[in-house]
Design a protein around this motif. Structure first.
Motif, PDB file in Angstrom:
ATOM      1  N   ARG A  41       0.829  -1.210   0.000  1.00  0.00           N
ATOM      2  CA  ARG A  41       0.000   0.000   0.000  1.00  0.00           C
ATOM      3  C   ARG A  41       0.868   1.266   0.000  1.00  0.00           C
ATOM      4  O   ARG A  41       0.657   2.192  -0.783  1.00  0.00           O
ATOM      5  N   ASP A  42       1.840   1.287   0.901  1.00  0.00           N
ATOM      6  CA  ASP A  42       2.638   2.512   1.069  1.00  0.00           C
ATOM      7  C   ASP A  42       3.345   2.906  -0.219  1.00  0.00           C
ATOM      8  O   ASP A  42       3.496   4.090  -0.516  1.00  0.00           O
ATOM      9  N   ALA A  43       3.797   1.921  -0.969  1.00  0.00           N
ATOM     10  CA  ALA A  43       4.563   2.242  -2.183  1.00  0.00           C
ATOM     11  C   ALA A  43       3.704   3.023  -3.177  1.00  0.00           C
ATOM     12  O   ALA A  43       4.219   3.869  -3.914  1.00  0.00           O
ATOM     13  N   PHE A  44       2.411   2.745  -3.212  1.00  0.00           N
ATOM     14  CA  PHE A  44       1.539   3.540  -4.096  1.00  0.00           C
ATOM     15  C   PHE A  44       1.495   4.995  -3.643  1.00  0.00           C
ATOM     16  O   PHE A  44       1.477   5.906  -4.465  1.00  0.00           O
ATOM     17  N   SER A  45       1.471   5.200  -2.322  1.00  0.00           N
ATOM     18  CA  SER A  45       1.329   6.582  -1.845  1.00  0.00           C
ATOM     19  C   SER A  45       2.612   7.379  -2.066  1.00  0.00           C
ATOM     20  O   SER A  45       2.602   8.602  -1.961  1.00  0.00           O
ATOM     21  N   ARG A  46       3.713   6.712  -2.380  1.00  0.00           N
ATOM     22  CA  ARG A  46       4.954   7.443  -2.660  1.00  0.00           C
ATOM     23  C   ARG A  46       5.059   7.890  -4.122  1.00  0.00           C
ATOM     24  O   ARG A  46       5.983   8.604  -4.484  1.00  0.00           O
ATOM     25  N   ILE A  47       4.144   7.441  -4.950  1.00  0.00           N
ATOM     26  CA  ILE A  47       4.167   7.846  -6.367  1.00  0.00           C
ATOM     27  C   ILE A  47       3.210   9.023  -6.548  1.00  0.00           C
ATOM     28  O   ILE A  47       2.095   9.003  -6.019  1.00  0.00           O
ATOM     29  N   ARG A  48       3.652  10.027  -7.257  1.00  0.00           N
ATOM     30  CA  ARG A  48       2.808  11.205  -7.460  1.00  0.00           C
ATOM     31  C   ARG A  48       2.382  11.329  -8.910  1.00  0.00           C
ATOM     32  O   ARG A  48       3.037  10.828  -9.814  1.00  0.00           O
ATOM     33  N   LEU A  49       1.286  12.061  -9.068  1.00  0.00           N
ATOM     34  CA  LEU A  49       0.700  12.229 -10.408  1.00  0.00           C
ATOM     35  C   LEU A  49       1.103  13.578 -10.997  1.00  0.00           C
ATOM     36  O   LEU A  49       1.248  14.568 -10.266  1.00  0.00           O
ATOM     37  N   ARG A  50       1.260  13.626 -12.321  1.00  0.00           N
ATOM     38  CA  ARG A  50       1.591  14.871 -13.031  1.00  0.00           C
ATOM     39  C   ARG A  50       0.498  15.138 -14.080  1.00  0.00           C
ATOM     40  O   ARG A  50       0.633  14.726 -15.232  1.00  0.00           O
ATOM     41  N   PRO A  51      -0.561  15.812 -13.653  1.00  0.00           N
ATOM     42  CA  PRO A  51      -1.675  16.022 -14.589  1.00  0.00           C
ATOM     43  C   PRO A  51      -1.323  17.006 -15.696  1.00  0.00           C
ATOM     44  O   PRO A  51      -0.490  17.883 -15.511  1.00  0.00           O
ATOM     45  N   GLY A 366      15.221  15.505  -8.254  1.00  0.00           N
ATOM     46  CA  GLY A 366      15.148  16.144  -9.560  1.00  0.00           C
ATOM     47  C   GLY A 366      15.327  15.035 -10.567  1.00  0.00           C
ATOM     48  O   GLY A 366      15.750  13.937 -10.223  1.00  0.00           O
ATOM     49  N   CYS A 367      15.008  15.317 -11.768  1.00  0.00           N
ATOM     50  CA  CYS A 367      15.026  14.216 -12.705  1.00  0.00           C
ATOM     51  C   CYS A 367      15.467  14.744 -14.046  1.00  0.00           C
ATOM     52  O   CYS A 367      14.862  15.660 -14.598  1.00  0.00           O
ATOM     53  N   ASN A 368      16.533  14.160 -14.561  1.00  0.00           N
ATOM     54  CA  ASN A 368      16.936  14.598 -15.891  1.00  0.00           C
ATOM     55  C   ASN A 368      16.609  13.548 -16.945  1.00  0.00           C
ATOM     56  O   ASN A 368      17.171  13.534 -18.021  1.00  0.00           O
ATOM     57  N   CYS A 369      15.691  12.666 -16.562  1.00  0.00           N
ATOM     58  CA  CYS A 369      15.327  11.643 -17.521  1.00  0.00           C
ATOM     59  C   CYS A 369      14.456  12.256 -18.610  1.00  0.00           C
ATOM     60  O   CYS A 369      13.860  13.314 -18.424  1.00  0.00           O
ATOM     61  N   SER A 370      14.367  11.558 -19.714  1.00  0.00           N
ATOM     62  CA  SER A 370      13.713  12.155 -20.879  1.00  0.00           C
ATOM     63  C   SER A 370      12.211  12.327 -20.686  1.00  0.00           C
ATOM     64  O   SER A 370      11.595  13.164 -21.321  1.00  0.00           O
ATOM     65  N   HIS A 371      11.585  11.527 -19.780  1.00  0.00           N
ATOM     66  CA  HIS A 371      10.132  11.609 -19.709  1.00  0.00           C
ATOM     67  C   HIS A 371       9.625  12.716 -18.793  1.00  0.00           C
ATOM     68  O   HIS A 371       8.434  12.938 -18.706  1.00  0.00           O
ATOM     69  N   HIS A 372      10.498  13.417 -18.070  1.00  0.00           N
ATOM     70  CA  HIS A 372      10.043  14.555 -17.267  1.00  0.00           C
ATOM     71  C   HIS A 372      10.861  15.777 -17.639  1.00  0.00           C
ATOM     72  O   HIS A 372      12.075  15.697 -17.784  1.00  0.00           O
ATOM     73  N   MET A 373      10.209  16.937 -17.692  1.00  0.00           N
ATOM     74  CA  MET A 373      10.950  18.145 -18.056  1.00  0.00           C
ATOM     75  C   MET A 373      11.563  18.842 -16.843  1.00  0.00           C
ATOM     76  O   MET A 373      12.490  19.612 -16.962  1.00  0.00           O
ATOM     77  N   HIS A 374      11.006  18.579 -15.650  1.00  0.00           N
ATOM     78  CA  HIS A 374      11.432  19.399 -14.512  1.00  0.00           C
ATOM     79  C   HIS A 374      12.809  18.992 -14.000  1.00  0.00           C
ATOM     80  O   HIS A 374      13.239  17.863 -14.098  1.00  0.00           O
ATOM     81  N   SER A 375      13.507  19.961 -13.422  1.00  0.00           N
ATOM     82  CA  SER A 375      14.714  19.638 -12.677  1.00  0.00           C
ATOM     83  C   SER A 375      14.549  20.310 -11.319  1.00  0.00           C
ATOM     84  O   SER A 375      13.675  21.141 -11.132  1.00  0.00           O
ATOM     85  N   LYS A 376      15.369  19.931 -10.378  1.00  0.00           N
ATOM     86  CA  LYS A 376      15.216  20.503  -9.046  1.00  0.00           C
ATOM     87  C   LYS A 376      15.697  21.954  -9.062  1.00  0.00           C
ATOM     88  O   LYS A 376      16.811  22.246  -9.466  1.00  0.00           O
TER      89      LYS A 376
END
Ligand code: FMN
Ligand code: 7N5
Length: 377
Positions: A41-51, A366-376
């Protein structure tokens, strides 16, 4: 009654009030310390959504295709033993509810209704979950019956050479009530209380029947005796997923058996992506374990699942309100998924992508992977 229930999780507390302790504990508990049970259960709550915004979501469709079968939603019912512990109509009531929800049910080898009864209960696509016995003739016969009864796939459970240690069942000295049958097991074991060695009745039956020598060559054996597609249920890493594809599996279910087998394995949602990457689209990957919300379903799909399965919610829904309870549970999950999709800016299941979620690692570092644009910043 399930009329006032507003979320899937509520069924558990209601079921606890209604069910005998021995049966409720058998359904609810996990192995040993229940670390993985909590983590599922907890692992789901650690994932966030990017609408995404300003997408025309006037028409949102949750339907999808699983092994070629069109169903109303990517939410299906996992195999669980002994539905009659929840309700006198058992798996027959579950099958009717799943049929009404226009999705797929996997019937357990250890069901309390026969597969023929379940097949006759309602129209719909059903898969049969197989435990392979030491006596292969019994297993072969079960496969034949499943084929004859119109089941569309076999789901080979690969995480259960013996049962995990469920301490609630030990404390309760779990015993099957005499009025409930377990036709595919009890016919093949002797009822000898002395042989139980302090384990639960099911654990001792599993010890007697299940073939601990089961290995990759037996997937080939199973393929040689049936034309039905075979899904392997209980895969927990990329290495085994690759072997499963090589062995000819038609699908993979990432599952830790609802945390009832080996404790301290990872929560399933945290390893889904590893398996999806290893499989590389060759076969569909499904996941179960801790799915209780439409957002959970969405997260699983964003991480690459082709569909999800729910275990305990089905039997708790059944315990609370029979067929109507299971139907309500499935409707709630479908409605929540539809609302999530609408608020996320996606109109169909195939539009759900990796861009729509971020893992704890991604939002903390922060994430420099190709599927997210944001960085910290
Ligand atoms: C009461 C109960 C009985 C189960 N019986 C079976 C079974 O007979 N065969 C099997 O492959 N998995 C069995 N499972 C595991 C489920 O198929 C599924 O993997 C798990 O319940 C998913 O986690 P969830 O309960 O958090 O949704 C059982 C699970 C429960 C809770
Ligand atoms: C021998 C019955 C096993 C059922 C099962 O898989 C479970 O309780 O998790």
């Amino acid at each position: 009654m399930s009329k006032d229930v507003v979320k899937v999780d509520e069924f558990e507390a209601l079921a606890k009030k209604k069910m005998p302790k021995m049966a409720f504990d058998y359904y609810a508990s996990g192995a040993e310390d229940e670390y993985t049970l909590q983590q599922n259960r907890d692992a789901f709550s650690r994932i966030r959504l990017r609408p995404r915004i300003l997408v025309d979501v006037s028409s949102v469709n949750t339907s999808t295709t699983v092994l070629g079968f069109r169903i109303a939603m990517p939410i299906m019912v996992a195999p669980a033993a002994l539905h009659k512990l929840a309700h006198p109509e058992g798996e027959v009531a579950t099958a009717r509810a799943v049929s009404a929800a226009d999705t797929i049910m996997i019937l357990s080898t250890t069901s309390s209704c026969s597969m023929e009864e379940v097949a006759a209960a309602a129209p719909g696509v059903r898969f049969f979950q197989l435990y392979v016995y030491k006596d292969r003739q019994i297993s072969q016969h079960l496969v034949r019956r499943a084929e004859d009864a119109g089941f569309s796939a076999l789901v080979l459970t690969v995480d259960t050479p013996r049962l995990g240690r469920r301490e609630a069942d030990l404390k309760n000295n779990f015993t099957l009530p005499p009025h409930i049958a377990n036709p595919n097991m009890e016919a093949f074991v002797k009822h000898d209380k002395k042989e139980r060695n302090g384990s639960s009745m099911l654990a001792s039956w599993a010890d007697k029947l299940f073939d601990r020598s089961l290995s990759w060559k037996d997937v080939k054996w199973l393929k040689s005796i049936t034309k039905l597609p075979i899904i392997l249920k209980g895969i927990l890493n990329g290495e085994d997923a690759i072997l499963a594809v090589q062995a000819g599996a038609a699908g993979i279910m990432v599952s830790n058996h609802g945390a009832r087998q080996l404790d301290y394995v990872p929560p399933t949602i945290s390893i889904l992506e590893e398996v999806v990457k290893a499989v590389g689209g060759q076969v569909p990957v499904f996941v179960d374990g801790g799915i209780r919300r439409g957002t959970d379903v969405f997260k699983a799909l964003a991480l690459g699942a082709s569909g999800v399965f729910v275990g305990r919610p089905s039997v708790f829904g059944l315990a609370v309100d029979g067929e109507a309870g299971v139907k309500k549970m499935l409707e709630m999950l479908r409605d929540e998924l539809e609302r999530t999709m609408t608020l996320m800016g996606v109109c169909s299941v195939d539009q759900i992508s990796r861009h729509h979620v971020e893992t704890e690692h991604e939002y903390n570092n922060g994430c420099n992977c190709s599927h997210h644009m944001h960085s910290k910043l």
